[in-house]
Design a protein around this motif. Structure first.
Motif, PDB file in Angstrom:
ATOM      1  N   ALA A  94      -9.097  11.188   0.510  1.00 21.66           N
ATOM      2  CA  ALA A  94     -10.149  10.976   1.500  1.00 21.66           C
ATOM      3  C   ALA A  94     -11.061   9.813   1.129  1.00 21.66           C
ATOM      4  O   ALA A  94     -11.748   9.258   2.005  1.00 21.66           O
ATOM      5  N   ASP A  95     -11.071   9.424  -0.152  1.00 15.53           N
ATOM      6  CA  ASP A  95     -11.916   8.328  -0.612  1.00 15.53           C
ATOM      7  C   ASP A  95     -11.171   7.001  -0.716  1.00 15.53           C
ATOM      8  O   ASP A  95     -11.769   5.984  -1.096  1.00 15.53           O
ATOM      9  N   VAL A  96      -9.886   7.005  -0.420  1.00 14.60           N
ATOM     10  CA  VAL A  96      -9.086   5.787  -0.536  1.00 14.60           C
ATOM     11  C   VAL A  96      -9.295   4.928   0.715  1.00 14.60           C
ATOM     12  O   VAL A  96      -8.970   5.366   1.822  1.00 14.60           O
ATOM     13  N   PRO A  97      -9.812   3.713   0.576  1.00 11.53           N
ATOM     14  CA  PRO A  97      -9.963   2.840   1.741  1.00 11.53           C
ATOM     15  C   PRO A  97      -8.603   2.524   2.367  1.00 11.53           C
ATOM     16  O   PRO A  97      -7.590   2.435   1.669  1.00 11.53           O
ATOM     17  N   THR A  98      -8.600   2.355   3.671  1.00  5.82           N
ATOM     18  CA  THR A  98      -7.351   2.072   4.378  1.00  5.82           C
ATOM     19  C   THR A  98      -6.655   0.842   3.809  1.00  5.82           C
ATOM     20  O   THR A  98      -5.427   0.833   3.623  1.00  5.82           O
ATOM     21  N   GLU A  99      -7.426  -0.198   3.509  1.00  2.00           N
ATOM     22  CA  GLU A  99      -6.831  -1.437   2.989  1.00  2.00           C
ATOM     23  C   GLU A  99      -6.151  -1.192   1.641  1.00  2.00           C
ATOM     24  O   GLU A  99      -5.088  -1.740   1.360  1.00  2.00           O
ATOM     25  N   MET A 100      -6.762  -0.352   0.817  1.00  2.00           N
ATOM     26  CA  MET A 100      -6.181  -0.044  -0.492  1.00  2.00           C
ATOM     27  C   MET A 100      -4.885   0.735  -0.328  1.00  2.00           C
ATOM     28  O   MET A 100      -3.872   0.433  -0.982  1.00  2.00           O
ATOM     29  N   PHE A 101      -4.897   1.739   0.539  1.00  2.00           N
ATOM     30  CA  PHE A 101      -3.701   2.544   0.760  1.00  2.00           C
ATOM     31  C   PHE A 101      -2.564   1.670   1.283  1.00  2.00           C
ATOM     32  O   PHE A 101      -1.417   1.782   0.837  1.00  2.00           O
ATOM     33  N   THR A 102      -2.903   0.788   2.212  1.00  4.22           N
ATOM     34  CA  THR A 102      -1.894  -0.111   2.778  1.00  4.22           C
ATOM     35  C   THR A 102      -1.297  -1.007   1.707  1.00  4.22           C
ATOM     36  O   THR A 102      -0.072  -1.184   1.629  1.00  4.22           O
ATOM     37  N   GLU A 103      -2.148  -1.573   0.836  1.00  2.00           N
ATOM     38  CA  GLU A 103      -1.664  -2.443  -0.233  1.00  2.00           C
ATOM     39  C   GLU A 103      -0.710  -1.709  -1.164  1.00  2.00           C
ATOM     40  O   GLU A 103       0.360  -2.230  -1.523  1.00  2.00           O
ATOM     41  N   VAL A 104      -1.082  -0.491  -1.566  1.00  5.67           N
ATOM     42  CA  VAL A 104      -0.253   0.275  -2.499  1.00  5.67           C
ATOM     43  C   VAL A 104       1.087   0.629  -1.858  1.00  5.67           C
ATOM     44  O   VAL A 104       2.140   0.498  -2.501  1.00  5.67           O
ATOM     45  N   LEU A 105       1.079   1.055  -0.605  1.00  5.87           N
ATOM     46  CA  LEU A 105       2.340   1.413   0.063  1.00  5.87           C
ATOM     47  C   LEU A 105       3.227   0.201   0.297  1.00  5.87           C
ATOM     48  O   LEU A 105       4.458   0.268   0.130  1.00  5.87           O
ATOM     49  N   ILE A 106       2.621  -0.923   0.663  1.00  2.00           N
ATOM     50  CA  ILE A 106       3.420  -2.126   0.891  1.00  2.00           C
ATOM     51  C   ILE A 106       4.053  -2.609  -0.413  1.00  2.00           C
ATOM     52  O   ILE A 106       5.237  -2.969  -0.454  1.00  2.00           O
ATOM     53  N   THR A 107       3.272  -2.611  -1.491  1.00  2.00           N
ATOM     54  CA  THR A 107       3.781  -3.112  -2.774  1.00  2.00           C
ATOM     55  C   THR A 107       4.798  -2.173  -3.395  1.00  2.00           C
ATOM     56  O   THR A 107       5.840  -2.617  -3.893  1.00  2.00           O
ATOM     57  N   ASN A 108       4.519  -0.878  -3.371  1.00  2.00           N
ATOM     58  CA  ASN A 108       5.334   0.077  -4.121  1.00  2.00           C
ATOM     59  C   ASN A 108       6.514   0.640  -3.347  1.00  2.00           C
ATOM     60  O   ASN A 108       7.466   1.127  -3.963  1.00  2.00           O
ATOM     61  N   ALA A 109       6.448   0.623  -2.013  1.00  2.00           N
ATOM     62  CA  ALA A 109       7.505   1.270  -1.227  1.00  2.00           C
ATOM     63  C   ALA A 109       8.208   0.309  -0.272  1.00  2.00           C
ATOM     64  O   ALA A 109       9.427   0.159  -0.323  1.00  2.00           O
TER      65      ALA A 109
END
Length: 228
Positions: A94-109
């Motif tokens: 719930a504390d993860v900013p949308t931009e951060m979540f997007t970056e992690v998913l794009i890079t890792n998956a």
């Protein structure tokens, strides 16, 4: 005949150690780095007598990926291995900013699968395609929580590799999701139970032991199956 490995993400820690290990095993290695700054991989290449070639690639940039594919068009790979993993802090979801979540998913998956789709035709018919996953991508093993975004990205990576395996079910490629164990890196932290030197030789040995076995497996650095 000398084997060739392409290790995507080889400038430091696990990727650099994997490139070093494959050189030790007598392979030719192509390793990628982001940007143009000189890295320890360049230093390794200087002492490799031409057996290690350094290429530039940001895996999140489709244009750079296409350019790498063009540069490697005449090469054949016995191993394509994608080492990608970023985390941006141990935050509740719930504390993860949308931009951060997007970056992690794009890079890792997303990006590792784009790399595989772009370069799969360079892999020999009985070659291996592998990705660095994590036990944190295992839904069954998640009993403590934490690292929500990172866990989600590695679970997504595993699922996308399942999709890939199903889409190319007629291929003879060996497909591997590798768990290197809890390793003392920036991601693993100083309290991790394994050093890089204790993990990576096992990762390479496990990859090589599976050569010629078609289909997808999720394995750890000791060759043990990791539950999905």
């Amino acid at each position: 005949m000398t084997h060739t490995a392409l290790i995507v993400g080889a400038s430091r820690t696990l990727g650099l150690a994997l490139a070093t290990e494959y050189l030790r095993l007598g392979w030719d290695v192509i390793g990628t780095v982001r940007g143009t700054e000189r890295t320890k991989l360049h230093e390794l290449a200087d002492s490799s007598e031409g057996r290690l070639v350094v290429e530039s690639l940001d895996i999140t940039d489709p244009d750079q990926l296409s350019a790498l594919r063009d540069r490697l068009t005449d090469r054949m790979l016995d191993l394509l291995f994608v080492n990608a993993g970023v985390t941006r802090g141990n935050l509740p979801i719930a504390d993860v900013p949308t931009e951060m979540f997007t970056e992690v998913l794009i890079t890792n998956a997303l990006s590792p699968l784009r790399v595989i789709e772009a370069l799969r035709s360079l892999v020999t018919p009985d070659g291996t395609i592998g990705v660095m996953s994590s036990r944190q991508g295992s839904v069954a093993m998640n009993t403590n929580g934490g690292q929500d975004a990172y866990r989600a990205s590695k679970s997504a990576l595993n699922q996308l590799m399942r999709c890939y395996a199903a889409r190319y079910a007629d291929d003879a490629h060996t497909l591997l999701l590798m768990n290197p164990g809890w390793v003392q890196t920036d991601l693993g932290g100083p309290g991790a139970v394994l050093t890089i030197d204790e993990s990576i030789p096992g990762v390479a040995a496990t990859i090589n032991a599976q050569q010629g076995k078609p289909g997808l497996q999720f394995l750890d650095y000791q060759g043990e199956t990791v539950p999905w």
